[in-house]
Design a protein around this motif. Structure first.
Motif, PDB file in Angstrom:
ATOM      1  N   ARG A 117       7.919  -3.580  -5.258  1.00 20.18           N
ATOM      2  CA  ARG A 117       6.534  -3.981  -5.061  1.00 20.18           C
ATOM      3  C   ARG A 117       6.288  -5.364  -5.676  1.00 20.18           C
ATOM      4  NH1 ARG A 117       1.540  -0.365  -7.138  1.00 20.18           N
ATOM      5  NH2 ARG A 117       2.210  -1.267  -9.109  1.00 20.18           N
ATOM      6  N   THR A 153       2.604   1.693  -3.348  1.00 20.40           N
ATOM      7  CA  THR A 153       1.657   2.195  -4.348  1.00 20.40           C
ATOM      8  C   THR A 153       1.539   3.711  -4.232  1.00 20.40           C
ATOM      9  OG1 THR A 153       0.494   0.088  -4.336  1.00 20.40           O
ATOM     10  CG2 THR A 153      -0.700   1.983  -5.226  1.00 20.40           C
ATOM     11  N   LYS A 154       1.489   4.228  -3.008  1.00 22.88           N
ATOM     12  CA  LYS A 154       1.461   5.689  -2.804  1.00 22.88           C
ATOM     13  C   LYS A 154       2.741   6.328  -3.325  1.00 22.88           C
ATOM     14  CE  LYS A 154      -1.299   5.420   1.413  1.00 22.88           C
ATOM     15  NZ  LYS A 154      -1.230   5.540   2.876  1.00 22.88           N
ATOM     16  N   GLU A 208       0.836  -1.212   0.000  1.00 25.78           N
ATOM     17  CA  GLU A 208       0.000   0.000   0.000  1.00 25.78           C
ATOM     18  C   GLU A 208       0.869   1.259   0.000  1.00 25.78           C
ATOM     19  OE1 GLU A 208      -3.049   1.965   3.167  1.00 25.78           O
ATOM     20  OE2 GLU A 208      -3.281  -0.195   2.806  1.00 25.78           O
ATOM     21  N   ASP A 263       4.267  -5.797 -12.510  1.00 22.65           N
ATOM     22  CA  ASP A 263       5.222  -4.791 -12.017  1.00 22.65           C
ATOM     23  C   ASP A 263       6.608  -4.990 -12.613  1.00 22.65           C
ATOM     24  OD1 ASP A 263       3.401  -3.370 -10.568  1.00 22.65           O
ATOM     25  OD2 ASP A 263       4.148  -3.964  -8.587  1.00 22.65           O
ATOM     26  N   LEU A 308       4.721   5.190  -5.657  1.00 26.36           N
ATOM     27  CA  LEU A 308       4.754   5.103  -7.125  1.00 26.36           C
ATOM     28  C   LEU A 308       3.921   6.183  -7.796  1.00 26.36           C
ATOM     29  CD1 LEU A 308       4.706   1.252  -7.538  1.00 26.36           C
ATOM     30  CD2 LEU A 308       6.410   2.801  -8.516  1.00 26.36           C
ATOM     31  N   GLU A 309       2.928   6.696  -7.100  1.00 26.80           N
ATOM     32  CA  GLU A 309       2.104   7.761  -7.661  1.00 26.80           C
ATOM     33  C   GLU A 309       2.865   9.077  -7.762  1.00 26.80           C
ATOM     34  OE1 GLU A 309      -1.260   7.811  -5.037  1.00 26.80           O
ATOM     35  OE2 GLU A 309      -2.046   5.917  -5.809  1.00 26.80           O
ATOM     36  N   THR A 310       3.934   9.229  -6.973  1.00 31.50           N
ATOM     37  CA  THR A 310       4.626  10.516  -6.931  1.00 31.50           C
ATOM     38  C   THR A 310       6.113  10.458  -7.271  1.00 31.50           C
ATOM     39  OG1 THR A 310       5.085  10.245  -4.569  1.00 31.50           O
ATOM     40  CG2 THR A 310       3.044  11.388  -5.166  1.00 31.50           C
ATOM     41  N   THR A 311       6.689   9.277  -7.391  1.00 31.48           N
ATOM     42  CA  THR A 311       8.141   9.184  -7.555  1.00 31.48           C
ATOM     43  C   THR A 311       8.570   9.103  -9.010  1.00 31.48           C
ATOM     44  OG1 THR A 311      10.116   8.050  -6.777  1.00 31.48           O
ATOM     45  CG2 THR A 311       8.284   6.669  -7.407  1.00 31.48           C
ATOM     46  N   LYS A 312       9.806   9.476  -9.241  1.00 24.71           N
ATOM     47  CA  LYS A 312      10.366   9.376 -10.584  1.00 24.71           C
ATOM     48  C   LYS A 312      11.219   8.122 -10.736  1.00 24.71           C
ATOM     49  CE  LYS A 312      10.277  14.278 -11.443  1.00 24.71           C
ATOM     50  NZ  LYS A 312      10.980  15.499 -11.672  1.00 24.71           N
ATOM     51  N   LYS A 325      10.664   5.040 -10.609  1.00 22.59           N
ATOM     52  CA  LYS A 325       9.672   3.965 -10.641  1.00 22.59           C
ATOM     53  C   LYS A 325      10.225   2.564 -10.864  1.00 22.59           C
ATOM     54  CE  LYS A 325       5.613   6.564 -11.697  1.00 22.59           C
ATOM     55  NZ  LYS A 325       4.268   6.482 -12.135  1.00 22.59           N
TER      56      LYS A 325
END
Length: 151
Positions: free
Chosen positions: A109, A93-94, A90, A125, A96-100, A102
């Protein structure tokens, strides 16, 4: 230290204060890494005790405070040590929404999905990470291994 103070919570607080004091000293990169690992180990053992003696709301508050102080990336490591893989997924996932960065987070993950026997998500993934960076170490082996475990 413990023999001087049988209260385990006080004992952990003393250890945390000692770690904080060590952070202010002169360090080399290796000793900083050791200090971080020691801190994570200490937090993990403290969290195990905390989860046995506190309510669900207090446990959530404890982990939220940890995330604010240390960051989600560090809490992922803490959850991994606690074998709370779903919570780690979880948080990843948060992230991954904001990082570069990836590809590495996707692989991380994916590894957690493998630990929770969700091999289809792990393959997704790993393949997404490979699309971003085809040079990742062991990515083809990870994909193959997860696909074999899906059968």
């Amino acid at each position: 230290m413990l023999q001087d103070d049988p209260n385990i919570l006080t004992y952990y607080n003393k250890l945390f204060k000692r770690l904080e004091g060590r952070k202010n000293g002169p360090f080399k990169m290796g000793s900083l890494m050791n200090l971080r690992n020691n801190e994570l180990t200490l937090y993990a053992s403290f969290a195990i005790l905390y989860e046995r003696t506190h309510t669900s709301a207090e446990i959530v508050e404890f982990h939220e405070k940890f995330a604010k102080e240390r960051g989600l990336e560090t809490r992922v490591e803490l959850y991994r040590k606690l074998k709370r893989y779903d919570a780690a997924i979880e948080d990843l996932t948060k992230i991954l929404e904001t990082t570069k960065s990836k590809p590495y987070r996707l692989m991380e993950r994916g590894d957690l999905y493998v630990l929770t026997n969700r091999f289809d998500k792990a393959v997704d993934d790993y393949e997404a990470a490979k699309e971003i960076d085809n040079e990742l170490l062991d990515i083809d082996e990870k994909i193959l291994s997860a696909k074999q475990k899906m059968r």
